[in-house]
Design an enzyme around this catalytic site. Structure first.
Site, PDB file in Angstrom:
ATOM      1  N   TRP A 176      60.284 -58.454 -20.541  1.00  0.00           N
ATOM      2  CA  TRP A 176      60.709 -57.382 -19.626  1.00  0.00           C
ATOM      3  C   TRP A 176      62.004 -56.719 -20.078  1.00  0.00           C
ATOM      4  O   TRP A 176      62.419 -55.714 -19.518  1.00  0.00           O
ATOM      5  CB  TRP A 176      60.891 -57.947 -18.201  1.00  0.00           C
ATOM      6  CG  TRP A 176      59.623 -58.358 -17.527  1.00  0.00           C
ATOM      7  CD1 TRP A 176      58.357 -58.377 -18.058  1.00  0.00           C
ATOM      8  CD2 TRP A 176      59.484 -58.812 -16.172  1.00  0.00           C
ATOM      9  NE1 TRP A 176      57.453 -58.809 -17.127  1.00  0.00           N
ATOM     10  CE2 TRP A 176      58.118 -59.092 -15.958  1.00  0.00           C
ATOM     11  CE3 TRP A 176      60.385 -59.016 -15.121  1.00  0.00           C
ATOM     12  CZ2 TRP A 176      57.634 -59.563 -14.730  1.00  0.00           C
ATOM     13  CZ3 TRP A 176      59.910 -59.492 -13.898  1.00  0.00           C
ATOM     14  CH2 TRP A 176      58.545 -59.753 -13.707  1.00  0.00           C
ATOM     15  N   GLU A 224      57.480 -58.343 -35.221  1.00  0.00           N
ATOM     16  CA  GLU A 224      57.725 -57.075 -34.535  1.00  0.00           C
ATOM     17  C   GLU A 224      58.414 -56.109 -35.494  1.00  0.00           C
ATOM     18  O   GLU A 224      59.641 -56.168 -35.660  1.00  0.00           O
ATOM     19  CB  GLU A 224      58.628 -57.296 -33.314  1.00  0.00           C
ATOM     20  CG  GLU A 224      58.051 -58.199 -32.257  1.00  0.00           C
ATOM     21  CD  GLU A 224      58.651 -57.924 -30.884  1.00  0.00           C
ATOM     22  OE1 GLU A 224      57.875 -57.642 -29.973  1.00  0.00           O
ATOM     23  OE2 GLU A 224      59.882 -57.956 -30.736  1.00  0.00           O
ATOM     24  N   GLY A 254      58.710 -49.732 -28.974  1.00  0.00           N
ATOM     25  CA  GLY A 254      59.004 -48.654 -28.031  1.00  0.00           C
ATOM     26  C   GLY A 254      58.737 -47.259 -28.559  1.00  0.00           C
ATOM     27  O   GLY A 254      59.170 -46.277 -27.962  1.00  0.00           O
ATOM     28  N   SER A 303      54.718 -51.725 -29.494  1.00  0.00           N
ATOM     29  CA  SER A 303      53.800 -50.716 -28.940  1.00  0.00           C
ATOM     30  C   SER A 303      52.393 -51.243 -28.722  1.00  0.00           C
ATOM     31  O   SER A 303      51.412 -50.517 -28.919  1.00  0.00           O
ATOM     32  CB  SER A 303      53.785 -49.455 -29.824  1.00  0.00           C
ATOM     33  OG  SER A 303      55.066 -48.853 -29.828  1.00  0.00           O
ATOM     34  N   GLY A 334      56.376 -55.386 -24.743  1.00  0.00           N
ATOM     35  CA  GLY A 334      57.542 -54.871 -24.038  1.00  0.00           C
ATOM     36  C   GLY A 334      57.127 -53.970 -22.897  1.00  0.00           C
ATOM     37  O   GLY A 334      56.741 -54.432 -21.820  1.00  0.00           O
ATOM     38  N   GLY A 335      57.144 -52.667 -23.138  1.00  0.00           N
ATOM     39  CA  GLY A 335      56.910 -51.689 -22.075  1.00  0.00           C
ATOM     40  C   GLY A 335      55.656 -51.938 -21.255  1.00  0.00           C
ATOM     41  O   GLY A 335      55.692 -51.861 -20.017  1.00  0.00           O
TER      42      GLY A 335
HETATM   43  P1  13P Z   1      57.214 -52.428 -26.823  1.00  0.00           P
HETATM   44  O1  13P Z   1      55.932 -53.127 -26.470  1.00  0.00           O
HETATM   45  O2  13P Z   1      57.820 -51.681 -25.681  1.00  0.00           O
HETATM   46  O3  13P Z   1      57.074 -51.614 -28.072  1.00  0.00           O
HETATM   47  O4  13P Z   1      58.290 -53.585 -27.159  1.00  0.00           O
HETATM   48  C1  13P Z   1      57.945 -54.573 -28.038  1.00  0.00           C
HETATM   49  C2  13P Z   1      58.986 -55.621 -27.980  1.00  0.00           C
HETATM   50  O5  13P Z   1      60.100 -55.426 -28.434  1.00  0.00           O
HETATM   51  C3  13P Z   1      58.635 -56.903 -27.334  1.00  0.00           C
HETATM   52  O6  13P Z   1      59.597 -57.873 -27.587  1.00  0.00           O
END
Ligand code: 13P
Length: 251
Positions: free
Chosen positions: A13, A170, A176, A213, A234-235
């Protein structure tokens, strides 16, 4: 998935959530997970530290477990603003993310510190989700595999095992941004990471997550890859239906 490693879907989160929306999200996820028969994956959500003691009870009794986003190397002491792995365990966590690229960038964390944090997490009985990944400049220069090999060598503590360690790949440029590497590039990197695992780790049992993403629309493609054992999200983890759909994509 074509192998025996049970998929893990982890929601990061980041610095998002107050009690009202965090609790609502946790309750909704717990309800979905509790109602599903035979969940196809393990679930963990990593809320900000301020919400652990609220979200933990909301997840209790569901298959969704709790994780922290970072920990200190020490168990306690004069470290203003930090949280120890023992404190996370005490708050009900089973996992902790260490070495996220946002911490590497925002707080200058290097591989040796990340390894020490992972060791502290494992000593406290937590599973460390150790993050690695290249920047866009490093990928463009053809150095992505070398950079990640160096991060793996430096960020996994000596005593790590496949039981207490998860690796999350990642790529920094995919976080993001809505951009992801091609499936071929993801598979090649994950196979590379598995081949770089230190000899003490049973590489065939090591779970390697992809992050950057991940959305419901691309999850099935990414999670079907032979060496992708789940996702660090993440998002999309902030939207219960999206996070749930990513887990369902492991079926
Ligand atoms: P997003 O899924 O928002 O690209 O973020 C990935 C992330 O950094 C998870 O730790």
């Amino acid at each position: 998935m074509e192998h025996a490693r049970r998929p893990l879907i982890a929601g990061n989160w980041k610095m998002n959530g107050l009690r009202a929306d965090g609790l609502e999200r946790a309750r909704a996820l717990a309800a979905l997970a509790g109602a599903a028969d035979a969940p196809p994956c393990d679930w963990v959500v990593c809320p900000p530290a301020s919400l652990l003691l609220a979200v933990g009870p909301a997840l209790a009794g569901s298959p969704v477990t709790l994780g922290g986003q970072d920990c200190h190397t020490a168990a306690s002491g004069a470290h203003t603003g930090d949280v120890s792995a023992a404190m996370l365990a005490d708050a009900g966590c089973r996992y902790v993310i260490v070495g996220h690229s946002e911490r590497r960038a925002d707080h200058g964390e290097g591989d040796a510190l990340v390894a020490a944090k992972a060791a502290a997490a494992q000593a406290a009985g937590l599973v460390a989700i150790v993050c690695v990944g290249e920047t866009e400049a490093e990928r463009d220069a053809g150095r992505a595999h070398a950079v990640v090999a160096r991060q793996i060598a430096g960020s996994l503590p000596a005593g790590a095992s496949a039981l207490d360690t998860v690796v999350a790949y990642e790529p920094v440029w995919a976080i993001g941004t809505g951009r992801t590497p091609t499936p071929d590039d993801v598979q090649a990197m994950h196979a590379h990471i598995r081949s770089c695992a230190p000899p003490a780790i049973d590489a065939s049992a090591l779970r390697i997550l992809y992050g950057g993403s991940v959305k419901p629309g691309n999850a099935a493609t990414l999670l079907r890859l032979a060496d992708v054992d789940g996702a660090l999200v993440g998002g999309a983890s902030l939207v219960v239906e999206d996070f749930w759909a990513i887990g369902e994509a492991t079926r």
